[in-house]
Design a protein around this motif. Structure first.
Motif, mmCIF file in Angstrom:
data_model
loop_
_atom_site.group_PDB
_atom_site.id
_atom_site.type_symbol
_atom_site.label_atom_id
_atom_site.label_comp_id
_atom_site.label_asym_id
_atom_site.label_seq_id
_atom_site.Cartn_x
_atom_site.Cartn_y
_atom_site.Cartn_z
ATOM 1 N N SER A 196 -5.572 -3.819 -6.855
ATOM 2 C CA SER A 196 -4.972 -3.550 -8.355
ATOM 3 C C SER A 196 -5.499 -4.588 -9.609
ATOM 4 O O SER A 196 -5.116 -4.570 -10.499
ATOM 5 C CB SER A 196 -3.559 -3.901 -8.486
ATOM 6 N N SER A 199 -6.423 -2.570 -12.837
ATOM 7 C CA SER A 199 -5.277 -2.304 -13.744
ATOM 8 C C SER A 199 -4.346 -3.451 -14.046
ATOM 9 O O SER A 199 -3.710 -3.338 -15.035
ATOM 10 C CB SER A 199 -4.479 -1.252 -12.761
ATOM 11 N N TYR A 311 -10.507 -0.136 -5.435
ATOM 12 C CA TYR A 311 -9.853 1.104 -5.064
ATOM 13 C C TYR A 311 -8.360 1.052 -5.723
ATOM 14 O O TYR A 311 -7.885 0.461 -6.301
ATOM 15 C CB TYR A 311 -9.627 1.331 -3.429
ATOM 16 N N ASP A 312 -7.661 2.347 -5.540
ATOM 17 C CA ASP A 312 -6.635 2.671 -6.263
ATOM 18 C C ASP A 312 -5.385 2.753 -5.121
ATOM 19 O O ASP A 312 -5.301 3.077 -4.089
ATOM 20 C CB ASP A 312 -6.779 4.234 -6.568
#
Length: 506
Positions: A196, A199, A311-312
Motif C-alpha cells: 500500500s 496509496s 501491487y493492489d
C-alpha cells in the motif's frame, strides 16, 4: 544456556538493563539519525523492527547509559533531547475500537504525556497540531511508526473491504507529514509489506525506501560476522553449518545474508532444531492464494524488481507478498535486466511452508504429510520399494472426490511435487522441474534412487527414460546401489496404478 537471550524482548532499555545479549546495530541507527530524514523499512515479522524503533527512541531521548560500549556512544551529541511521537499499530487496539478511534486515542495519550491539550477533532488535524505544539515547546519532533500495515494485513483475503477502509484512514493520517517538515527531525516507518506504499504515502513523496538498500541490509537480522563474534561459545557446542542451513539465507540486496534473529535466539536457548519463526503464525491468505493460483513450486521464481513492491490490495499477487513476508528471498539477479530469482531462504521456511501447503492441497490435518513422507523415507532406506506405492495411494485417497471432477490433473502434480520436495528436507534429494530432467533424485546411505513419474503411460517407460538419459550415471562410483523407479498414475482410477523398479549397473 550460555548467554541470556532476548527472546521476545523488543524494548531496548529492558534488553540493555536486563543483562540480555545485544547484537550491536547502532551503526545503522547512527546512519538513520544523521544521513537522512524520512525512511521506510520493510522486513518480515519478528525480525527486529520493533527493537530498532525502540533503539531510535532511546537515542533521541538521550539515554546515554543504555549505549555504553556500543558503536554510537562516542559519536552522538548526548546533550540534545527530542520529543517523540511513537505509534505501534500492532498494539493500539484497532480491531476492538476501529482504526480511526484507535489512532485518535493514541494521539490523545501521547499529547497527555507531554501535558498538551489538543483542540482539533479529526485525526489528521490532531496529528498536525501535536507535531506543531511539540516542536514549538521542545524542539523538532521524531516520528516513529512501527508495523504501519498491521491494520491492513489483519484483513487481507476474506475482508478486503475492511482492509481498504483502514488503508484510506491511514492515508488521511499520514497526509500531514510533508507539510510538517519544518517541525520534524526524523520520520521512520516500518512494516512487513509494501503493498500500500503508493496509496498510503502518496503525499509523502520524499520518503526514502531503504528496504533493499545495501547500506541497511543488515539493520535487522544477524549476519555471519555477528554470529561468529556474538555467539563464539555457542558455536563450540552446535554445528554452525546446520544452524546456517536452518536459519540463515535472508537477503534484500544479494550481498548481505542474515539469520532470522527470532529463530536463532530460540535455537540457542532450546538447543534443538525446529520451526520457531514459522510456527508463530503463517497468514492463511498466503496459502489460499497459492492454492487458488495452483502454485506449489516456489523454487527459482523469476520476478521483475518493480513487481516486488508494487501491487493492489484488491488484486493480491502471491509472489511479492511471500517475498515481503519472509517466505521467499533473493537468490540472484540478472545483470542485464531488473529480474530477480527468488526461493525459500532456509530449511525452516522451506520445510514448514511445504507442510502447510501439502495439508491445504490434500485437505488434511497439518502434520499428515510429514508422517507419510517419513514412512517413504524409511522404506527407501531399507530398500522396501514396493511399500512406497501403498503410501502414495494413501496420500491420494485423502483428496476429496469433488477435487477430481473434470479430470483435474493439477492436484496429482501438486501432491507428487510437494511429497518429494518435503522428502528432500529429510534426505539429500533434488526435485527437478518438468522440462525433461529427472523428476526426483534421492540419495541415501546405501541407495541412490531416481524416480520418474508418468500419467496414463507405463512405469516401464519411465524406467527406460531414466536409463536412456543416464540420470544415474554421475553416481556410478559412489559404491551405492543405483535404483531406477518408474511410477505410473492412472487418471481414471485416481491412484498409482503401477510402480516398478530396476537396479542399474555400470
Amino acid at each position: 544456556m550460555i548467554q541470556k537471550y532476548p527472546v521476545g524482548i523488543q524494548d531496548f532499555g529492558e534488553l540493555r538493563t536486563g543483562g540480555y545479549l545485544y547484537v550491536d546495530k547502532t551503526e545503522y541507527v547512527y546512519r538513520l539519525a544523521t544521513e537522512g530524514k524520512y525512511y521506510f523499512l520493510s522486513r518480515p515479522r519478528r525480525f527486529g523492527k520493533s527493537l530498532l524503533i525502540s533503539t531510535l527512541e532511546s537515542l533521541f531521548l538521550s539515554k546515554r547509559e543504555l549505549f555504553e560500549g556500543l558503536y554510537i556512544e562516542d559519536k552522538w551529541d548526548w546533550t540534545q533531547r527530542y520529543p517523540i511521537i511513537r505509534i505501534s499499530f500492532s498494539n493500539i487496539g484497532h480491531k476492538e475500537k476501529g482504526l480511526y478511534q484507535a489512532i485518535d486515542d493514541q494521539l490523545d495519550k501521547i499529547a497527555e504525556s507531554y501535558a498538551i491539550v489538543l483542540t482539533e477533532s479529526v485525526i489528521s488535524g490532531k496529528f498536525k497540531e501535536l507535531i506543531e505544539q511539540l516542536s514549538a515547546s521542545r524542539g523538532k519532533v521524531v516520528v516513529l511508526i512501527d508495523e504501519y500495515d498491521k491494520p491492513i494485513i489483519d484483513y487481507l483475503g476474506d475482508e478486503t473491504a475492511k482492509a481498504i477502509e483502514n488503508r484510506d484512514v491511514m492515508k488521511i493520517f499520514y497526509s500531514i507529514l510533508k507539510d510538517a517538515d519544518p517541525h520534524l527531525k526524523l520520520v521512520f516507518i516500518t512494516g512487513v509489506s509494501k503493498f500500500s506504499r503508493v496509496s498510503i504515502f502518496s503525499d509523502l513523496n520524499n520518503l526514502t525506501d531503504i528496504t533493499m538498500s545495501q547500506h541497511f541490509s543488515g539493520s535487522c537480522g544477524i549476519s555471519e560476522q555477528e554470529l561468529e563474534s556474538c555467539f563464539e561459545e555457542e558455536l563450540k557446542v552446535y554445528d554452525k553449518d546446520r544452524i546456517k542451513e536452518w536459519y540463515n539465507g535472508y537477503s534484500w540486496d544479494l550481498s548481505t545474508s542474515v539469520y532470522n534473529p527470532f529463530s536463532l535466539m530460540h535455537f540457542f536457548r532450546e538447543g534443538r532444531f525446529q520451526n520457531f519463526w514459522f510456527e508463530t503464525g503463517t497468514p492463511t491468505f498466503l496459502i489460499k492464494l497459492a492454492e487458488k493460483g495452483q502454485l506449489y513450486d516456489f523454487e527459482e521464481i523469476e520476478i521483475g524488481g518493480n513487481a516486488l513492491s508494487s501491487y493492489d490490495i484488491q488484486k493480491l499477487e502471491i509472489i511479492p507478498l511471500m517475498f515481503q513476508t519472509g517466505y521467499l528471498t533473493m537468490k540472484s539477479c540478472s545483470e542485464m535486466s531488473d529480474v530477480y530469482v527468488l526461493g525459500y531462504p532456509n530449511k525452516e521456511v522451506r520445510k514448514s511452508y511445504i507442510e502447510v501447503l501439502m495439508s491445504s492441497y490434500s485437505h488434511s490435518d497439518l502434520g499428515f504429510g510429514v508422517v507419510y513422507v517419513d514412512k517413504i523415507r524409511q522404506y527407501l532406506e531399507k530398500g522396501e520399494i514396493e511399500r512406497v506405492e501403498g503410501i502414495l495411494n494413501t496420500i491420494f485417497k485423502s483428496l476429496p472426490y469433488e477435487l477430481w471432477q473434470g479430470e483435474n490433473e493439477h492436484f496429482y502434480h501438486a501432491i507428487i511435487h510437494l511429497t518429494f520436495t518435503l522428502l528432500g528436507v529429510y534426505v539429500q534429494s533434488e526435485v527437478q522441474t518438468s522440462d525433461g530432467r529427472m523428476d526426483a533424485l534421492i540419495r541415501l546411505k546405501d541407495y541412490v534412487y531416481c524416480i520418474e513419474f508418468k500419467l496414463d503411460e507405463s512405469a516401464t517407460k519411465a524406467i527406460e527414460q531414466i536409463k536412456a538419459k543416464g540420470y544415474l550415471t554421475p553416481f556410478a562410483y559412489e559404491g551405492k546401489k543405483l535404483i531406477a523407479i518408474g511410477i505410473n498414475f492412472s487418471r481414471e482410477k485416481k491412484k498409482v496404478e503401477e510402480l516398478k523398479w530396476e537396479e542399474v549397473n555400470f
